[in-house]
Enzyme design. Structure first.
Site, PDB file in Angstrom:
ATOM      1  N   GLY A  88      51.032  45.611  29.022  1.00 43.17           N
ATOM      2  CA  GLY A  88      52.422  45.689  29.451  1.00 43.17           C
ATOM      3  C   GLY A  88      52.697  46.889  30.331  1.00 43.17           C
ATOM      4  O   GLY A  88      52.226  47.999  30.058  1.00 43.17           O
ATOM      5  N   SER A  89      53.482  46.667  31.389  1.00 42.14           N
ATOM      6  CA  SER A  89      53.823  47.748  32.323  1.00 42.14           C
ATOM      7  C   SER A  89      55.297  48.118  32.262  1.00 42.14           C
ATOM      8  O   SER A  89      55.845  48.686  33.196  1.00 42.14           O
ATOM      9  CB  SER A  89      53.475  47.326  33.756  1.00 42.14           C
ATOM     10  OG  SER A  89      54.197  46.151  34.120  1.00 42.14           O
ATOM     11  N   PHE A 126      58.539  50.029  29.949  1.00 39.59           N
ATOM     12  CA  PHE A 126      58.725  51.432  29.585  1.00 39.59           C
ATOM     13  C   PHE A 126      57.661  51.907  28.595  1.00 39.59           C
ATOM     14  O   PHE A 126      57.094  52.989  28.756  1.00 39.59           O
ATOM     15  CB  PHE A 126      60.120  51.633  28.979  1.00 39.59           C
ATOM     16  CG  PHE A 126      61.229  51.591  29.982  1.00 39.59           C
ATOM     17  CD1 PHE A 126      61.402  52.621  30.884  1.00 39.59           C
ATOM     18  CD2 PHE A 126      62.102  50.521  30.027  1.00 39.59           C
ATOM     19  CE1 PHE A 126      62.424  52.596  31.819  1.00 39.59           C
ATOM     20  CE2 PHE A 126      63.132  50.475  30.948  1.00 39.59           C
ATOM     21  CZ  PHE A 126      63.300  51.515  31.849  1.00 39.59           C
ATOM     22  N   GLY A 127      57.386  51.123  27.559  1.00 37.40           N
ATOM     23  CA  GLY A 127      56.415  51.549  26.559  1.00 37.40           C
ATOM     24  C   GLY A 127      55.027  51.700  27.127  1.00 37.40           C
ATOM     25  O   GLY A 127      54.360  52.727  26.929  1.00 37.40           O
ATOM     26  N   VAL A 183      47.515  37.929  28.658  1.00 36.21           N
ATOM     27  CA  VAL A 183      46.632  38.076  27.501  1.00 36.21           C
ATOM     28  C   VAL A 183      46.504  36.740  26.778  1.00 36.21           C
ATOM     29  O   VAL A 183      47.492  36.074  26.463  1.00 36.21           O
ATOM     30  CB  VAL A 183      47.169  39.151  26.542  1.00 36.21           C
ATOM     31  CG1 VAL A 183      46.319  39.208  25.269  1.00 36.21           C
ATOM     32  CG2 VAL A 183      47.167  40.512  27.229  1.00 36.21           C
ATOM     33  N   GLU A 196      78.378  44.301  31.632  1.00 35.14           N
ATOM     34  CA  GLU A 196      78.106  44.750  33.004  1.00 35.14           C
ATOM     35  C   GLU A 196      78.111  43.583  33.991  1.00 35.14           C
ATOM     36  O   GLU A 196      78.628  43.710  35.109  1.00 35.14           O
ATOM     37  CB  GLU A 196      76.775  45.498  33.021  1.00 35.14           C
ATOM     38  CG  GLU A 196      76.869  46.848  32.311  1.00 35.14           C
ATOM     39  CD  GLU A 196      75.524  47.451  31.936  1.00 35.14           C
ATOM     40  OE1 GLU A 196      75.486  48.672  31.654  1.00 35.14           O
ATOM     41  OE2 GLU A 196      74.516  46.736  31.913  1.00 35.14           O
ATOM     42  N   ASP A 229      59.892  47.046  22.186  1.00 32.95           N
ATOM     43  CA  ASP A 229      60.621  45.883  21.681  1.00 32.95           C
ATOM     44  C   ASP A 229      59.786  45.014  20.755  1.00 32.95           C
ATOM     45  O   ASP A 229      60.334  44.177  20.030  1.00 32.95           O
ATOM     46  CB  ASP A 229      61.096  45.012  22.849  1.00 32.95           C
ATOM     47  CG  ASP A 229      62.151  45.698  23.684  1.00 32.95           C
ATOM     48  OD1 ASP A 229      62.641  46.760  23.265  1.00 32.95           O
ATOM     49  OD2 ASP A 229      62.496  45.169  24.761  1.00 32.95           O
ATOM     50  N   GLN A 287      64.820  53.707  25.496  1.00 33.87           N
ATOM     51  CA  GLN A 287      64.398  54.976  24.912  1.00 33.87           C
ATOM     52  C   GLN A 287      63.445  54.788  23.739  1.00 33.87           C
ATOM     53  O   GLN A 287      62.517  55.576  23.543  1.00 33.87           O
ATOM     54  CB  GLN A 287      65.622  55.790  24.473  1.00 33.87           C
ATOM     55  CG  GLN A 287      66.202  56.664  25.572  1.00 33.87           C
ATOM     56  CD  GLN A 287      65.201  57.683  26.089  1.00 33.87           C
ATOM     57  OE1 GLN A 287      64.408  58.244  25.343  1.00 33.87           O
ATOM     58  NE2 GLN A 287      65.228  57.924  27.375  1.00 33.87           N
TER      59      GLN A 287
END
Length: 457
Positions: free
Chosen positions: A17-18, A20-21, A85, A180, A318, A330
């Protein structure tokens, strides 16, 4: 099948995964004595909190989704591979993925699973065809096409009923993304598109924000929720709470209202911003390791974010279930960095950092230009001050100097002026997702029905 072999000289870390984590885990390992391989199904790092601005023509996709290779170009111990994957062998410590016509198996010493989450339709997967979510660049571009094309259809419509249906926009889900989106569509209709059409008045658009919850922004303080609801209504947004969607199609949706009655809303443009579900990779990892998953499909991890019984496998962001932490950027950033620190400490023979402790840096949501809500501990901000705080934080976390500069320029054009620089839409953006989904289903059915020993293209 291609297999990566050879005698390793350093500890091998594979990151899936690219987002945030995954990205922040890779960056945290920059000075560690490890070789990092980042496997992702996309070639970019997505700044998901600003997807709605791509969908409403403020920003381009490139400004919030820079190339992962460019971000990590100067980090010599990282290589980036594109692929989906397929399997994880926890005993052999290998990862198998498919990419660009090849299948590759990678050995690892440590594995960081940061595959994120997708949109949840609460068991109604067929809703997705008519109501795109807001999780990927493709989603945002499709919604941009649907939103701007709706005004064009209204201009061509021959009856008041057709105009009303084309100019009705429904956003399902009153969390930050839904708020939003509703606010920006109202800005489009009331400000950006003013004077551009001859047969219709965009300001007559109906923007409906609905949710089964009893207030907007339910994760925020009640006072901030009330302020947000009042501001949205002041902009002309029809906020409908305790309202549940039971069905939807290409011409509208059916809802159950608070009094229990069923009603139909005619609308051609529906956006889904309600609920998330874990990436299916979470269940695969759980099956291969014997770990448990929660109701959302997230992997239940140990306090240090590792998989119980497999300390070499970490699940972050997540996809992890730990202390009821929310699925926000975050959490992904901090858990990815924590996993990286743990790996680095093991390699260097230092004490491990121990349990993951999340530092809540607050929550933010924009309502319209110059108006937002911010909650940082006991500090609650609304209006212009909150909007300035939102502006600063989002610029800070955007990756790359040039992206910050161009984003700031486009914000000035959209918020100080009333133009939107990203209004180009194509038919391909609108229909590609459903066409691809249908073709993939057809191909899958063909493979299932093919005689043994045959292959289908």
């Amino acid at each position: 099948m291609g297999t990566s072999t050879g005698t390793p000289t350093r500890h091998r870390v594979v990151i899936i995964g690219s987002g945030f984590g995954g990205l922040f885990a890779a960056k945290k390992l920059k000075r560690a004595d490890v070789d990092v391989t980042l496997v992702s199904r996309t070639v970019h790092h997505l700044f998901q909190p600003l997807l709605y601005q791509v969908a409403t023509g403020i920003l381009s996709e490139g400004e919030i989704a820079p190339a992962t290779r460019e971000i990590l170009r100067d980090q010599g111990n990282v290589r980036v591979l594109l692929g989906d994957v397929l399997d994880v062998d926890a005993e052999a410590r290998t990862l198998t993925f498919a990419g660009e016509g090849t299948t590759t198996t990678l050995p690892y010493d440590s594995l960081v699973v940061a595959a994120g989450a997708g949109q949840s339709y609460f068991g109604n997967g067929h809703f997705a065809e008519f109501a795109p979510g807001m999780k990927t660049v493709d989603d945002a571009l499709e919604l941009r096409g649907r939103i701007f094309t709706a005004f064009e259809r209204a201009e061509l419509a021959s009856t008041p009923e057709e105009v009303a249906r084309a100019l009705t926009f429904v956003v399902v889900g009153a969390g930050p993304t839904g708020v939003e989106m509703a606010g920006q569509i109202a800005e489009l209709a009331n400000r950006t598109l003013r004077g551009e059409f001859r047969s219709i008045a965009p300001s007559t658009s109906r923007i409906i924000l609905l949710d089964a919850a009893d207030r907007v922004l339910p994760s925020f303080h009640e006072k901030l929720s009330e302020d947000t609801r009042d501001r949205l209504r002041g902009m002309g947004v029809d906020v409908r709470l305790r309202t549940r969607v039971t069905d939807l199609d290409g011409s509208g949706l059916t809802v159950v209202t608070p009094d229990g009655s069923e009603r139909r809303i005619d609308a051609e443009t529906i956006m889904w911003a309600a609920g998330v579900e874990a990436n299916p990779l979470g269940r695969l990892v759980a099956e291969r390791t014997g770990a448990e998953t929660d109701r959302a499909g997230r992997v239940v991890v140990a306090p240090d974010t590792s998989v119980p019984g497999h300390p070499e496998i970490f699940v972050v962001g997540d996809l992890m279930s730990l202390d009821r932490l929310p699925g926000v950027a975050q959490v992904a950033i901090q858990s990815g960095q924590h996993a990286a620190r743990t790996i680095a400490a093991r390699v260097q023979g230092r004490p491990e950092p121990g349990p993951f402790r999340y530092k809540d840096k607050g929550s933010m949501a924009t309502i319209s230009r110059f108006a937002a809500v911010t909650e940082i501990g006991r500090i609650h901000l609304t209006g212009f001050v909150a909007w300035v705080a939102w502006l600063f934080v989002h610029l800070l976390y955007l990756i790359g100097f040039k992206n910050r500069v161009t984003t700031l320029l486009h914000w000035a054009i959209s918020f100080v002026g009333r133009g939107r620089t990203q209004r180009a839409v194509t038919r391909q953006q609108i229909v590609a997702r459903t066409v691809i989904d249908r073709e993939e289903k057809r191909a899958g059915q063909d493979r299932e029905g093919a005689p043994a020993g045959t292959t289908t293209p």
